[in-house]
Scaffold this active site. Structure first.
Site, PDB file in Angstrom:
ATOM      1  N   HIS A  55      -2.186  77.328  25.834  1.00 17.03           N
ATOM      2  CA  HIS A  55      -2.277  77.306  24.376  1.00 17.03           C
ATOM      3  C   HIS A  55      -1.716  78.624  23.834  1.00 17.03           C
ATOM      4  O   HIS A  55      -1.786  79.661  24.498  1.00 17.03           O
ATOM      5  CB  HIS A  55      -3.725  77.161  23.929  1.00 17.03           C
ATOM      6  CG  HIS A  55      -4.296  75.805  24.163  1.00 17.03           C
ATOM      7  ND1 HIS A  55      -5.377  75.335  23.447  1.00 17.03           N
ATOM      8  CD2 HIS A  55      -3.945  74.808  25.013  1.00 17.03           C
ATOM      9  CE1 HIS A  55      -5.670  74.108  23.852  1.00 17.03           C
ATOM     10  NE2 HIS A  55      -4.821  73.775  24.805  1.00 17.03           N
ATOM     11  N   GLU A  57      -2.834  80.696  21.665  1.00 18.87           N
ATOM     12  CA  GLU A  57      -3.810  81.783  21.581  1.00 18.87           C
ATOM     13  C   GLU A  57      -4.054  82.433  22.941  1.00 18.87           C
ATOM     14  O   GLU A  57      -4.144  83.663  23.047  1.00 18.87           O
ATOM     15  CB  GLU A  57      -5.153  81.256  21.052  1.00 18.87           C
ATOM     16  CG  GLU A  57      -5.071  80.610  19.689  1.00 18.87           C
ATOM     17  CD  GLU A  57      -4.882  79.094  19.729  1.00 18.87           C
ATOM     18  OE1 GLU A  57      -5.427  78.410  18.848  1.00 18.87           O
ATOM     19  OE2 GLU A  57      -4.174  78.596  20.633  1.00 18.87           O
ATOM     20  N   CYS A  85      -9.111  75.632  18.966  1.00 19.92           N
ATOM     21  CA  CYS A  85     -10.041  74.758  19.689  1.00 19.92           C
ATOM     22  C   CYS A  85     -11.177  75.610  20.265  1.00 19.92           C
ATOM     23  O   CYS A  85     -11.127  76.839  20.259  1.00 19.92           O
ATOM     24  CB  CYS A  85      -9.312  74.001  20.797  1.00 19.92           C
ATOM     25  SG  CYS A  85      -8.815  75.028  22.205  1.00 19.92           S
ATOM     26  N   CYS A  88     -10.155  78.130  23.071  1.00 21.03           N
ATOM     27  CA  CYS A  88      -9.483  79.340  22.592  1.00 21.03           C
ATOM     28  C   CYS A  88     -10.443  80.264  21.857  1.00 21.03           C
ATOM     29  O   CYS A  88     -10.371  81.480  22.015  1.00 21.03           O
ATOM     30  CB  CYS A  88      -8.299  78.963  21.717  1.00 21.03           C
ATOM     31  SG  CYS A  88      -6.964  78.189  22.674  1.00 21.03           S
TER      32      CYS A  88
END
Length: 155
Positions: A55, A57, A85, A88
């Site tokens: 992801h 992040e 999410c 993260c």
């Protein structure tokens, strides 16, 4: 704590556009230190790397930790194009990121406003400051275009 910087927001949007060009969900993230200097950048790469943890992040956090040679990112702020999410958010909290600024809500996986009440969020992440930033329409348009294109390819 750093003040909101339009340059950091624009960098996150540019990173999201880079992800979209690679057929990744267009999410970009920028991590800045307490002085406002960029210490990490990321964009979604889950398909490219065949890694569900890639992801935007998490990539930005890893880059910052490598740059600083420390897992603690005290006083840092994360700018993201999409509501983060739970995975993260957990990584940001564990890394001691102080503030998260995001532009667009994510009704499916977003774990700030979309999946938790303010009370639940505060209980899970008591030290994490969160701010939703306004969208000038560009992030929503990029996300919409990505998913329209994706659906047309799947037909």
């Amino acid at each position: 704590m750093t003040r909101i910087s339009s340059n950091n927001i624009q960098t996150a949007i540019s990173l999201a556009a880079k992800a979209a060009k690679l057929n990744e969900v267009p999410i970009g993230a920028v991590l800045v230190d307490a002085q406002g200097m960029i210490i990490g950048r990321g964009y979604n790469q889950t398909h490219k790397k065949k890694d569900g943890l890639a992801h935007a992040e998490l990539i930005a956090i890893k880059q910052a930790q490598n740059k600083l040679s420390d897992w603690r990112l005290e006083g840092a702020a994360m700018y993201i194009t999409l509501e983060p999410c739970l995975m993260c958010l957990g990584a940001m909290a564990n890394a001691r990121v102080a503030k998260v600024c995001y532009i667009l809500a994510d009704p499916l996986f977003g774990s700030v406003e979309s999946r938790f009440t303010k009370k639940q969020f505060a209980k899970l992440f008591p030290k994490l400051i969160v701010e939703k930033l306004p969208d000038d329409g560009s992030v929503r348009a990029m996300m919409k275009e990505f998913f329209v294109t994706l659906r047309s390819r799947q037909k």
